[in-house]
Each structure stands twice: as structure tokens, then as C-alpha cells.
Design a protein around this motif. Sequence first.
Motif, PDB file in Angstrom:
ATOM      1  N   ASP A 187       7.226 -15.022   3.295  1.00 51.59           N
ATOM      2  CA  ASP A 187       7.026 -13.657   3.800  1.00 51.59           C
ATOM      3  C   ASP A 187       7.993 -12.655   3.151  1.00 51.59           C
ATOM      4  O   ASP A 187       7.617 -11.522   2.845  1.00 51.59           O
ATOM      5  CB  ASP A 187       7.249 -13.605   5.321  1.00 51.59           C
ATOM      6  N   LYS A 235       7.092  -9.327   0.911  1.00 54.60           N
ATOM      7  CA  LYS A 235       7.566  -7.965   1.188  1.00 54.60           C
ATOM      8  C   LYS A 235       8.298  -7.387  -0.022  1.00 54.60           C
ATOM      9  O   LYS A 235       8.087  -6.245  -0.413  1.00 54.60           O
ATOM     10  CB  LYS A 235       8.485  -7.961   2.420  1.00 54.60           C
ATOM     11  N   ASN A 257       3.103  -5.571   3.986  1.00 53.52           N
ATOM     12  CA  ASN A 257       4.248  -5.317   4.877  1.00 53.52           C
ATOM     13  C   ASN A 257       4.176  -6.252   6.088  1.00 53.52           C
ATOM     14  O   ASN A 257       3.252  -7.060   6.204  1.00 53.52           O
ATOM     15  CB  ASN A 257       4.296  -3.835   5.279  1.00 53.52           C
ATOM     16  N   ASP A 258       5.159  -6.121   6.981  1.00 53.93           N
ATOM     17  CA  ASP A 258       5.243  -7.028   8.147  1.00 53.93           C
ATOM     18  C   ASP A 258       3.948  -7.068   8.940  1.00 53.93           C
ATOM     19  O   ASP A 258       3.458  -8.129   9.314  1.00 53.93           O
ATOM     20  CB  ASP A 258       6.373  -6.577   9.085  1.00 53.93           C
TER      21      ASP A 258
END
Length: 235
Positions: A133, A137, A143-144
Motif C-alpha cells: 500500500d 501511494k 490514495n488511501d
Amino acid sequence: MSNQLIYQGKAKDIYSTEDENVIKSVYKDQATMLNGARKETIEGKGVLNNQISSLIFEKLNAAGVATHFIEQISETEQLNKKVDIIPLEVVLRNVTAGSFSKRFGVEEGRVFETPIVEFYYKNDDLDDPFINDEHVKFLEIANDEEIAYLKEETRRINELLKDWFAKIGLKLIDFKLEFGFDKDGKIILADEFSPDNCRLWDADGNHMDKDVFRRDLGSLTDVYQVVLEKLKALD
Ligand code: TMP
């Protein structure tokens, strides 16, 4: 201009259509592995995968999953919404197999209590590396919020698919999905779902997927035909 080749993939070619938001995917008779290092023509594979993927995407659309699938227009062709592909292969594993077993030295066939989701960075030059992850990013791939959505949506799709395959006597071991942004910026399921990008085991543990090609286990198209016939019998 319509009917221009926009992208040549390993298993499909993509063409423009008269509608700028719609593309035509043409399924090919090519099977590859090891990022194209082994390549073979397998007659009839394109027709089978187009039918299998069309059938599954129709069911996903009907179940409320947002996908790129519009309609199958010929034996090898389907129309899809044009998307900007997110360069991630989203892999979900219900059962240990393939690269997971190899990487971690775990025998194939162990069921995960909670299915595992993995990301691979779609980049042929880099051989599609495993990516986490934080890397996603840093590389500004997602994105999150988008990462969370990709994982949740993949788990939701898994529950649907697992159930459909169970009904026809097949165990869904693992699979790979790809997503993209549609014209409104919404993330939708793209690419295909076929035995090329999932593992299916029957009740006797037979491989009903591309492992037949990867491991030289017999006729790939005979096996894909069985999967298609079973899926057609699903309500
Ligand atoms: P793996 O065990 O080789 O990592 O594969 C996991 C699942 O993802 C398996 O069903 C095959 C699928 N897959 C693809 O469709 N394309 C790929 O490039 C890779 C690496 C896997």
C-alpha cells in the motif's frame, strides 16, 4: 476515428469505436506465461474466454457491481466502457497456490481463514512486481480511499464469484482483477474474468484453469469448454 487499434495485449486487442467512451475488446487465441517469455497459439481460446468473461460480467452487472462490460457483439468481441486502467493487478487468494506457495514455501490447498488481497504493479519492464500500500501511494497509483475501495470491492466480488462457482462444483482458489477510472472518475471493474486469470479446482482437485497450460496438464480448451458449459447451466 473508429476501429483503430489502441492497445495490443497478450490475450486481447483493444479498438476504438464511434463512441469515444466505448472500446471494443477482441479476444485472441494466444496463451502466455512468465510475462510473455512462453507464448503459444491455442485455437479456440479467444472464443471461449470472451464467452466466459461476458457471462460472468453480465452476472456481476446484474448483482450491482460497477463494471466496464456493455455487451458481447460476436464470438470474439465485446464492447466495454473506456477506462483509464489503474496499473495494479489485484489478486485475491482463498486458498494457497501458485506464487504464494512458491514464495512462502507453503503447500498448495490450505484455506485462508480470511481471504488475502495482494497488489502487483502492472509494469512489463519490471516484471509486474509485488507492491504494498505504501508503494502504491508513493507511486501515486492510488490514495488511501481508493486502495480501501479496491480491496473491499475485490472481497465483495469474491463472495459473489465463490458462490457461483461453488454451485457448479468448482472451488475458486484465487484470481486477478483490474480496475479503471471511467469518464466520471468512478472506479469500475475492467479487463476480464476467465480461467486465464483465476484458479478453479474441481471436486477431484483437477485444475480447470490456465495451470493446465502452465503445468502442461492437457488440453486447455477442453477444460475451458467444461467451465463454460457449467457456467451456462447456472441460473
Ligand atoms: P500467482 O499465484 O501466480 O500470483 O497468481 C494468482 C492468481 O492471479 C492466479 O489465479 C493467476 C492470476 N494472475 C493473472 O491473471 N495474471 C498475472 O500476471 C499473475 C501473476 C497472476
